[in-house]
Design a protein around this motif. Structure first.
Motif, PDB file in Angstrom:
ATOM      1  N   MET A   1     -24.232 -46.895   3.945  1.00  0.00           N
ATOM      2  CA  MET A   1     -23.457 -48.114   3.675  1.00  0.00           C
ATOM      3  C   MET A   1     -21.996 -47.883   4.079  1.00  0.00           C
ATOM      4  O   MET A   1     -21.394 -46.862   3.755  1.00  0.00           O
ATOM      5  CB  MET A   1     -23.520 -48.455   2.184  1.00  0.00           C
ATOM      6  N   ARG A   2     -21.429 -48.859   4.763  1.00  0.00           N
ATOM      7  CA  ARG A   2     -20.001 -48.844   5.084  1.00  0.00           C
ATOM      8  C   ARG A   2     -19.271 -49.518   3.920  1.00  0.00           C
ATOM      9  O   ARG A   2     -19.469 -50.706   3.660  1.00  0.00           O
ATOM     10  CB  ARG A   2     -19.737 -49.590   6.389  1.00  0.00           C
ATOM     11  N   ILE A   3     -18.455 -48.758   3.218  1.00  0.00           N
ATOM     12  CA  ILE A   3     -17.839 -49.245   1.980  1.00  0.00           C
ATOM     13  C   ILE A   3     -16.324 -49.288   2.108  1.00  0.00           C
ATOM     14  O   ILE A   3     -15.691 -48.328   2.564  1.00  0.00           O
ATOM     15  CB  ILE A   3     -18.245 -48.354   0.787  1.00  0.00           C
ATOM     16  N   VAL A   4     -15.752 -50.416   1.704  1.00  0.00           N
ATOM     17  CA  VAL A   4     -14.304 -50.531   1.527  1.00  0.00           C
ATOM     18  C   VAL A   4     -14.028 -50.369   0.036  1.00  0.00           C
ATOM     19  O   VAL A   4     -14.653 -51.032  -0.790  1.00  0.00           O
ATOM     20  CB  VAL A   4     -13.769 -51.887   2.029  1.00  0.00           C
ATOM     21  N   PHE A   5     -13.110 -49.484  -0.299  1.00  0.00           N
ATOM     22  CA  PHE A   5     -12.752 -49.246  -1.691  1.00  0.00           C
ATOM     23  C   PHE A   5     -11.407 -49.896  -1.989  1.00  0.00           C
ATOM     24  O   PHE A   5     -10.476 -49.795  -1.191  1.00  0.00           O
ATOM     25  CB  PHE A   5     -12.656 -47.742  -1.974  1.00  0.00           C
ATOM     26  N   ALA A   6     -11.314 -50.565  -3.133  1.00  0.00           N
ATOM     27  CA  ALA A   6     -10.052 -51.201  -3.531  1.00  0.00           C
ATOM     28  C   ALA A   6      -9.742 -50.821  -4.968  1.00  0.00           C
ATOM     29  O   ALA A   6     -10.455 -51.197  -5.899  1.00  0.00           O
ATOM     30  CB  ALA A   6     -10.136 -52.723  -3.393  1.00  0.00           C
ATOM     31  N   GLY A   7      -8.689 -50.034  -5.154  1.00  0.00           N
ATOM     32  CA  GLY A   7      -8.303 -49.599  -6.495  1.00  0.00           C
ATOM     33  C   GLY A   7      -6.901 -49.022  -6.460  1.00  0.00           C
ATOM     34  O   GLY A   7      -6.351 -48.773  -5.392  1.00  0.00           O
ATOM     35  N   THR A   8      -6.334 -48.799  -7.640  1.00  0.00           N
ATOM     36  CA  THR A   8      -4.955 -48.318  -7.683  1.00  0.00           C
ATOM     37  C   THR A   8      -4.727 -47.157  -8.650  1.00  0.00           C
ATOM     38  O   THR A   8      -4.245 -46.108  -8.248  1.00  0.00           O
ATOM     39  CB  THR A   8      -3.994 -49.475  -7.990  1.00  0.00           C
ATOM     40  N   PRO A  47      -2.364 -43.177  -7.247  1.00  0.00           N
ATOM     41  CA  PRO A  47      -3.334 -42.069  -7.228  1.00  0.00           C
ATOM     42  C   PRO A  47      -4.433 -42.257  -6.189  1.00  0.00           C
ATOM     43  O   PRO A  47      -4.902 -41.280  -5.596  1.00  0.00           O
ATOM     44  CB  PRO A  47      -3.901 -42.087  -8.653  1.00  0.00           C
ATOM     45  N   ILE A  48      -4.836 -43.516  -5.961  1.00  0.00           N
ATOM     46  CA  ILE A  48      -5.875 -43.782  -4.965  1.00  0.00           C
ATOM     47  C   ILE A  48      -5.364 -43.498  -3.558  1.00  0.00           C
ATOM     48  O   ILE A  48      -6.086 -42.937  -2.715  1.00  0.00           O
ATOM     49  CB  ILE A  48      -6.381 -45.231  -5.088  1.00  0.00           C
ATOM     50  N   LYS A  49      -4.118 -43.846  -3.272  1.00  0.00           N
ATOM     51  CA  LYS A  49      -3.563 -43.547  -1.946  1.00  0.00           C
ATOM     52  C   LYS A  49      -3.517 -42.041  -1.718  1.00  0.00           C
ATOM     53  O   LYS A  49      -3.875 -41.556  -0.637  1.00  0.00           O
ATOM     54  CB  LYS A  49      -2.166 -44.146  -1.805  1.00  0.00           C
ATOM     55  N   ASP A  50      -3.082 -41.297  -2.729  1.00  0.00           N
ATOM     56  CA  ASP A  50      -3.015 -39.839  -2.613  1.00  0.00           C
ATOM     57  C   ASP A  50      -4.384 -39.250  -2.275  1.00  0.00           C
ATOM     58  O   ASP A  50      -4.520 -38.420  -1.369  1.00  0.00           O
ATOM     59  CB  ASP A  50      -2.502 -39.223  -3.919  1.00  0.00           C
ATOM     60  N   LEU A  51      -5.410 -39.687  -3.006  1.00  0.00           N
ATOM     61  CA  LEU A  51      -6.757 -39.154  -2.783  1.00  0.00           C
ATOM     62  C   LEU A  51      -7.288 -39.555  -1.410  1.00  0.00           C
ATOM     63  O   LEU A  51      -7.864 -38.731  -0.695  1.00  0.00           O
ATOM     64  CB  LEU A  51      -7.700 -39.642  -3.880  1.00  0.00           C
ATOM     65  N   ALA A  52      -7.087 -40.817  -1.030  1.00  0.00           N
ATOM     66  CA  ALA A  52      -7.593 -41.301   0.254  1.00  0.00           C
ATOM     67  C   ALA A  52      -6.971 -40.538   1.418  1.00  0.00           C
ATOM     68  O   ALA A  52      -7.673 -40.114   2.344  1.00  0.00           O
ATOM     69  CB  ALA A  52      -7.326 -42.797   0.388  1.00  0.00           C
ATOM     70  N   ILE A  85     -12.007 -51.579  -8.292  1.00  0.00           N
ATOM     71  CA  ILE A  85     -11.803 -51.036  -9.633  1.00  0.00           C
ATOM     72  C   ILE A  85     -10.310 -50.959  -9.921  1.00  0.00           C
ATOM     73  O   ILE A  85      -9.588 -50.191  -9.301  1.00  0.00           O
ATOM     74  CB  ILE A  85     -12.508 -49.658  -9.798  1.00  0.00           C
ATOM     75  N   ALA A  86      -9.860 -51.807 -10.841  1.00  0.00           N
ATOM     76  CA  ALA A  86      -8.455 -51.835 -11.257  1.00  0.00           C
ATOM     77  C   ALA A  86      -7.521 -51.914 -10.053  1.00  0.00           C
ATOM     78  O   ALA A  86      -6.538 -51.184  -9.976  1.00  0.00           O
ATOM     79  CB  ALA A  86      -8.128 -50.614 -12.125  1.00  0.00           C
ATOM     80  N   TYR A  87      -7.831 -52.821  -9.128  1.00  0.00           N
ATOM     81  CA  TYR A  87      -7.047 -52.939  -7.901  1.00  0.00           C
ATOM     82  C   TYR A  87      -5.690 -53.575  -8.162  1.00  0.00           C
ATOM     83  O   TYR A  87      -4.658 -53.095  -7.704  1.00  0.00           O
ATOM     84  CB  TYR A  87      -7.847 -53.734  -6.870  1.00  0.00           C
TER      85      TYR A  87
END
Length: 308
Positions: A1-8, A47-52, A85-87
């Motif tokens: 699956m091609r997944i776009v993740f949206a969270g902050t 935190p999501i940007k750091d991990l990505a 998740i909590a975007y």
């Protein structure tokens, strides 16, 4: 699956990490623009940007999805699914319709109880015995989509919101992977929410931190646990702000006015509207968090009325 993740925030990190470690492909991570943080108000990534970025995943940080360019950029990713998740952004219908299988959300409550911004804190403050995580379809109405999967988590008598936050973040990651696989296999089953059971978890405000000693000890204990780790319950001690991190309900009464400190234990016991409340961990401005006994040793408090 091609997944776009949206969270902050930090709550979304275990879920993104689980997707990165899965056989699925995270083609992009959407997150809020960098915001000023800390004493220097330096622009700080989420935190999501750091991990990505660490994982080599492209990051997108649109202010909103009002422009055709933003919508097209998402469409160009050709996502099968969008995980939210909590975007922190409202997604218009055009975004919800872009992925092949739509958008799903990881929410920190057992829906339809506690829709809204602060479900973990409100569950603790309300005295709920359990909560959990719900994976649901994202629709335009707040947290109102069909439920795809639920997992329960008990709330202990001493559980704080911070502790519950961390447990639910891990449970949510595991639950999300199960749902993604079910969507891919065509075995997922949706269940509509019962609108008659809906409650709302309104956003926490700093002014909620103030303690009213006229309330019952059990209500104050729930509030203290619910506001730990933010914004942290507080009262005043001899004119200084006193933050209360942990407490314990004592099933004994007193004729003293609410807020009066009784050190006969010796412990930092306070009269309330009903029963006594023992303050187990407190903090003065500029000081460390210390237990109630150590606080009494350094600050004589017998007969002092907190909050006066």
């Amino acid at each position: 699956m091609r997944i776009v993740f949206a969270g902050t925030p930090e709550f979304a990190v275990p879920t993104l990490q689980a997707l990165i470690d899965s056989p699925h492909e995270v083609v992009a991570a959407y997150t809020q623009p960098d915001r000023p943080a800390g004493r220097g108000r330096k622009l700080t990534p989420s935190p999501i940007k750091d991990l990505a970025l660490t994982a080599g995943i492209p990051v997108a940080q649109p202010e909103n999805f009002k422009s055709a360019e933003a919508i097209q950029a998402l469409a160009d990713l050709q996502p099968d699914l969008m995980v939210v998740i909590a975007y922190g952004l409202i997604l218009p219908q055009t975004v919800l319709d872009t992925p092949k299988f739509g958008c799903i959300n990881v929410h920190g409550s057992l829906l339809p109880r506690w829709r809204g911004a602060a479900p973990i804190h409100r569950a603790v403050m309300a005295g709920d015995s359990k909560t959990g995580v719900t994976i649901m379809k994202v629709v335009k109405k707040l947290d109102a989509g069909d439920m795809l999967y639920k997992v329960e988590c008990p709330i202990g008598a001493h559980t704080t919101s911070g502790e519950l936050h961390d447990r639910l973040a891990e449970l949510g990651a595991d639950a999300l992977l199960k749902v993604v696989d079910m969507i891919e296999n065509g075995t997922v089953q949706a269940e509509a929410q019962d609108e008659s059971l809906v409650t709302y978890a309104h956003k926490l405000e700093k002014q909620e931190a103030s303690i009213d000693w006229r309330q019952a000890a059990i209500e104050l204990d729930r509030k203290i646990r619910g506001l730990n780790a933010w914004p942290v319950a507080q009262t005043t001690f001899k004119g200084q702000v006193l933050r209360i991190w942990r407490s314990e309900v004592l099933n004994r009464s007193t004729s003293a006015p609410p807020g009066t400190v009784d050190c006969s234990a010796p412990a930092l016991d306070v009269a309330t509207g009903k029963d006594m409340l023992r303050l187990l961990e407190v903090q003065l401005p500029g000081g460390k968090r210390i237990n109630g006994k150590d606080f009494l040793n350094a600050h004589p408090a017998a007969g002092v009325v907190l909050g006066s």
